[in-house]
Design a protein around this motif. Structure first.
Motif, PDB file in Angstrom:
ATOM      1  N   TYR A   1      18.110 -37.880  74.827  1.00  0.00           N
ATOM      2  CA  TYR A   1      19.482 -38.173  75.227  1.00  0.00           C
ATOM      3  C   TYR A   1      20.324 -38.469  73.999  1.00  0.00           C
ATOM      4  CZ  TYR A   1      18.974 -43.256  74.498  1.00  0.00           C
ATOM      5  OH  TYR A   1      18.794 -44.495  73.942  1.00  0.00           O
ATOM      6  N   ARG A   2      21.615 -38.322  74.179  1.00  0.00           N
ATOM      7  CA  ARG A   2      22.587 -38.714  73.153  1.00  0.00           C
ATOM      8  C   ARG A   2      23.677 -39.522  73.844  1.00  0.00           C
ATOM      9  NH1 ARG A   2      26.526 -34.242  70.813  1.00  0.00           N
ATOM     10  NH2 ARG A   2      27.457 -34.641  72.850  1.00  0.00           N
ATOM     11  N   ALA A   3      23.987 -40.675  73.286  1.00  0.00           N
ATOM     12  CA  ALA A   3      25.041 -41.528  73.833  1.00  0.00           C
ATOM     13  C   ALA A   3      25.995 -41.914  72.707  1.00  0.00           C
ATOM     14  CB  ALA A   3      24.456 -42.785  74.479  1.00  0.00           C
ATOM     15  N   ARG A   4      27.294 -41.760  72.961  1.00  0.00           N
ATOM     16  CA  ARG A   4      28.301 -42.112  71.949  1.00  0.00           C
ATOM     17  C   ARG A   4      29.453 -42.837  72.629  1.00  0.00           C
ATOM     18  NH1 ARG A   4      29.181 -36.380  68.886  1.00  0.00           N
ATOM     19  NH2 ARG A   4      29.892 -35.850  70.999  1.00  0.00           N
ATOM     20  N   LEU A   5      29.964 -43.847  71.955  1.00  0.00           N
ATOM     21  CA  LEU A   5      31.109 -44.604  72.443  1.00  0.00           C
ATOM     22  C   LEU A   5      32.036 -44.871  71.274  1.00  0.00           C
ATOM     23  CD1 LEU A   5      32.563 -46.127  74.733  1.00  0.00           C
ATOM     24  CD2 LEU A   5      31.251 -48.158  74.084  1.00  0.00           C
ATOM     25  N   GLY A   6      33.284 -44.405  71.400  1.00  0.00           N
ATOM     26  CA  GLY A   6      34.230 -44.542  70.296  1.00  0.00           C
ATOM     27  C   GLY A   6      35.525 -45.196  70.733  1.00  0.00           C
ATOM     28  N   VAL A   7      36.213 -45.775  69.769  1.00  0.00           N
ATOM     29  CA  VAL A   7      37.510 -46.394  70.015  1.00  0.00           C
ATOM     30  C   VAL A   7      38.414 -46.089  68.831  1.00  0.00           C
ATOM     31  CG1 VAL A   7      36.713 -48.592  69.041  1.00  0.00           C
ATOM     32  CG2 VAL A   7      38.740 -48.549  70.496  1.00  0.00           C
ATOM     33  N   GLU A   8      39.663 -45.768  69.124  1.00  0.00           N
ATOM     34  CA  GLU A   8      40.670 -45.570  68.089  1.00  0.00           C
ATOM     35  C   GLU A   8      41.868 -46.452  68.420  1.00  0.00           C
ATOM     36  OE1 GLU A   8      41.757 -41.547  67.358  1.00  0.00           O
ATOM     37  OE2 GLU A   8      39.792 -40.999  66.531  1.00  0.00           O
ATOM     38  N   ALA A   9      42.330 -47.184  67.418  1.00  0.00           N
ATOM     39  CA  ALA A   9      43.445 -48.109  67.615  1.00  0.00           C
ATOM     40  C   ALA A   9      44.603 -47.684  66.725  1.00  0.00           C
ATOM     41  CB  ALA A   9      43.018 -49.536  67.270  1.00  0.00           C
ATOM     42  N   LYS A  10      45.744 -47.464  67.346  1.00  0.00           N
ATOM     43  CA  LYS A  10      46.959 -47.124  66.605  1.00  0.00           C
ATOM     44  C   LYS A  10      47.664 -48.425  66.243  1.00  0.00           C
ATOM     45  CE  LYS A  10      51.114 -44.239  66.893  1.00  0.00           C
ATOM     46  NZ  LYS A  10      51.929 -43.353  67.772  1.00  0.00           N
ATOM     47  N   ILE A  11      47.455 -48.853  65.006  1.00  0.00           N
ATOM     48  CA  ILE A  11      48.017 -50.122  64.572  1.00  0.00           C
ATOM     49  C   ILE A  11      49.541 -50.018  64.494  1.00  0.00           C
ATOM     50  CG2 ILE A  11      47.911 -51.935  62.836  1.00  0.00           C
ATOM     51  CD1 ILE A  11      45.271 -51.328  64.303  1.00  0.00           C
ATOM     52  N   THR A  12      50.015 -48.988  63.812  1.00  0.00           N
ATOM     53  CA  THR A  12      51.437 -48.645  63.751  1.00  0.00           C
ATOM     54  C   THR A  12      51.535 -47.129  63.824  1.00  0.00           C
ATOM     55  OG1 THR A  12      51.587 -48.366  61.342  1.00  0.00           O
ATOM     56  CG2 THR A  12      51.784 -50.617  62.188  1.00  0.00           C
ATOM     57  N   ASP A  13      52.743 -46.595  63.718  1.00  0.00           N
ATOM     58  CA  ASP A  13      52.900 -45.148  63.706  1.00  0.00           C
ATOM     59  C   ASP A  13      52.276 -44.517  62.470  1.00  0.00           C
ATOM     60  OD1 ASP A  13      54.247 -45.236  66.078  1.00  0.00           O
ATOM     61  OD2 ASP A  13      56.249 -45.214  65.176  1.00  0.00           O
ATOM     62  N   GLN A  14      52.004 -45.324  61.447  1.00  0.00           N
ATOM     63  CA  GLN A  14      51.450 -44.791  60.203  1.00  0.00           C
ATOM     64  C   GLN A  14      49.978 -45.182  59.969  1.00  0.00           C
ATOM     65  OE1 GLN A  14      54.449 -46.682  60.123  1.00  0.00           O
ATOM     66  NE2 GLN A  14      55.629 -44.795  60.385  1.00  0.00           N
ATOM     67  N   VAL A  15      49.427 -46.033  60.799  1.00  0.00           N
ATOM     68  CA  VAL A  15      48.073 -46.550  60.556  1.00  0.00           C
ATOM     69  C   VAL A  15      47.232 -46.430  61.820  1.00  0.00           C
ATOM     70  CG1 VAL A  15      46.692 -48.526  59.825  1.00  0.00           C
ATOM     71  CG2 VAL A  15      48.983 -48.187  58.862  1.00  0.00           C
ATOM     72  N   LYS A  16      46.032 -45.873  61.658  1.00  0.00           N
ATOM     73  CA  LYS A  16      45.084 -45.755  62.764  1.00  0.00           C
ATOM     74  C   LYS A  16      43.697 -46.142  62.269  1.00  0.00           C
ATOM     75  CE  LYS A  16      43.689 -41.665  64.138  1.00  0.00           C
ATOM     76  NZ  LYS A  16      43.694 -40.319  64.768  1.00  0.00           N
ATOM     77  N   VAL A  17      42.939 -46.814  63.116  1.00  0.00           N
ATOM     78  CA  VAL A  17      41.580 -47.221  62.796  1.00  0.00           C
ATOM     79  C   VAL A  17      40.651 -46.651  63.850  1.00  0.00           C
ATOM     80  CG1 VAL A  17      39.994 -49.179  62.587  1.00  0.00           C
ATOM     81  CG2 VAL A  17      42.275 -49.319  61.584  1.00  0.00           C
TER      82      VAL A  17
END
Length: 517
Positions: free
Chosen positions: A173-189
């Motif tokens: 099996y393969r399991a993946r969980l991701g999150v992306e946070a848009k801090i501002t219009d110019q910064v993403k984590v």
């Protein structure tokens, strides 16, 4: 006398009732007052008691008179409002209050808090049955060079072997969980976790069958992305692959670690919607405190994307990958091990190797070739069949750092080795929907690959084709069909043969159930 007393008490009660029942204006002349006076005179009740009865009766009469008085100009009439109208007023007021609350972030019924609007969650799960079917004519004595490297070397006459003859059947099996946070219009984590049998650079598959031991979870991505300008993107950390490529150079599960810069410029329709892009990056491969020759990758790519006709898109890109200091250095003839650190952290199979050890007893493999790759990638896609798209992709890679004479010199005194090659290519055709989103969506891909011994680093190429590595050629068929929303059943078939080494022929069957969000 009892009878008289009872009569007098009855008279008192009747008098009070009479006073309460008369209009306020007539009560002063009422006979009831005379009766009360008579009772006082006869000593039946005291004067104070009679006065209390009289005051109480007057108040009751005044209250009744007020209720029965006609309306005046100050009187407020409350008209009857039908229930349907009352419900309409209530719903309208409720909607106005909720709208203002949502706008001002007081409260948002059935919604997450406002800061969660900037966060995107994604993930997928894949259950896989896999069969590795080996040819009966395969060579049975291939050394497992990755196991030797992981062990820090092995005896020359007792090294671990690679399975090349016994068919293997696995549930994975393969399991993946991701999150992306848009801090501002110019910064993403971005951050993603993934499963895996080991922390190696490619596969995220977890093989079942270890007496129910708990499985490991690894950090698959962790990066920050800056966009100071519309055309500029800067990325740092463990990031999605920033280069346009196929899985011949980079396995699709590769997430490079380092820093990268991407520049892109989009022209208008009058110039065929042309987009120019340029990508460059520096990626540490192995950093050691006392090693003056840190291993790293310096890479760059330039490309163009344009639409020569309606619903027809062409993409062409050229890349340069310089893997620095990955070549091994043999130890001194005295049997010392000072250069053992030049052995790679991981190996797959196929790359030209030589023995770093000189003690005559143990063996530790090192890479014999330099890797300085030039790759050209191109694709043509047509989307004129409604939801169905067609894409033809090709890639050619050439290792310009390859030097046959240098490799031979490093192998002096060793048994005859596999003739090295420094190029590889792939052609692939894909037909179907862009993604599996609903029941009935489908995708089908067919392709052919030929990857020479030292065309690419064997640890980074596709880990499914030929079970990973280089010095392999063959064809592939991949397909999947949507059975539910964002859920598909797929079948992959890879049939490969070795090119120059001893026979290593394997067919790989994969049956997948994949679901994602």
């Amino acid at each position: 006398m009892p009878f008289v007393s009872n009569l007098l008490r009855s008279g008192t009660a009747l008098a009070v009732i009479a006073l309460a029942a008369q209009p306020a204006q007539a009560q002063t002349d009422d006979v009831g007052v005379e009766i009360l006076q008579l009772l006082v005179d006869e000593g039946v009740i005291p004067l104070e008691k009679a006065q209390q009865l009289l005051d109480r009766a007057k108040k009751a009469a005044e209250l009744r008179a007020q209720r029965e008085a006609p309306k005046t100009s100050s009187t407020i009439d409350v008209p009857y409002v039908p229930e349907a109208v009352r419900n309409q007023i209530r719903d309208q007021v409720k909607a106005e209050v909720i709208a203002e609350a949502e706008t001002k972030r007081w409260i948002a019924p059935n919604k997450m808090p406002g800061w969660l609007d900037r966060i995107t969650l994604s993930g997928d799960f894949r259950l896989r049955y896999q069969a590795n079917l080996f040819s009966d004519t395969n060579f049975p004595q291939f050394p497992d060079v990755n196991a030797i490297v992981q062990a820090g070397g092995s005896p020359r006459n007792d090294f671990p072997l690679l399975n090349s003859t016994i068919n293997r059947y696995m549930l994975r099996y393969r399991a993946r969980l991701g999150v992306e946070a848009k801090i501002t219009d110019q910064v993403k984590v971005g951050f993603r976790l993934a499963s895996g049998d080991n922390p190696g650079p490619v596969s995220t598959n977890e093989t079942l069958g270890d007496f129910f031991q708990k499985d490991g979870i690894y950090i698959d991505r962790a990066f920050v992305e800056l966009s100071p300008l519309e055309q500029v993107t800067l990325v740092g950390g463990r990031m999605p692959n920033p280069f346009v490529s196929t899985d011949m150079v980079w396995d699709t599960d590769i997430n490079p670690e380092g820093v990268a810069a991407k520049l892109s410029y989009q022209f208008g329709e009058e110039t065929l919607n042309t987009r120019l892009f340029l990508t460059g990056g520096w990626f540490p491969l192995q950093e050691r405190e006392l090693d003056p020759y840190d291993r790293n990758l310096v890479a760059g790519q330039a490309g163009v994307e344009f639409e020569p006709a309606e619903k027809l898109k062409l993409t062409v890109a050229g890349a340069y990958y310089d893997f620095r200091n990955v070549q091994g250095i043999r130890n001194a003839p005295d049997g010392s091990r000072l250069n053992d650190f030049t052995a790679p952290l991981f190996l797959s199979q196929g790359n030209s190797l030589f023995d770093l050890r000189t003690d005559g007893v143990t063996s530790l493999p090192g890479l014999a070739s330099k890797f300085e790759l030039v790759a050209g990638t191109g694709s043509i896609a047509y989307s004129g069949f409604g939801d169905i798209g067609v894409r033809l992709t090709g890639e050619y890679v050439h290792n310009i750092g390859f030097n046959r004479a240098e490799i031979a010199a490093r192998r002096v005194g060793e048994p005859a080795s596999v003739p090295p090659e420094n190029y590889g290519y792939q052609v692939r055709l894909d037909v179907g929907h862009d993604k599996i989103a609903k029941l009935g969506d489908w995708q089908l891909g067919v392709g052919y690959k030929r990857i020479g011994t030292d065309a690419v680093l064997d640890i980074f190429t596709d880990s499914d084709f030929g079970l990973g590595g280089t010095d392999v050629k063959g064809y592939l068929i991949e397909g999947q069909l949507g059975v539910f929303t964002n859920t598909a059943i797929g079948v992959n078939w890879y049939s490969t043969k070795s090119i120059n080494r001893a026979p290593f022929d394997v067919d790989v069957l994969q049956i997948n159930l994949t679901s994602g969000f």
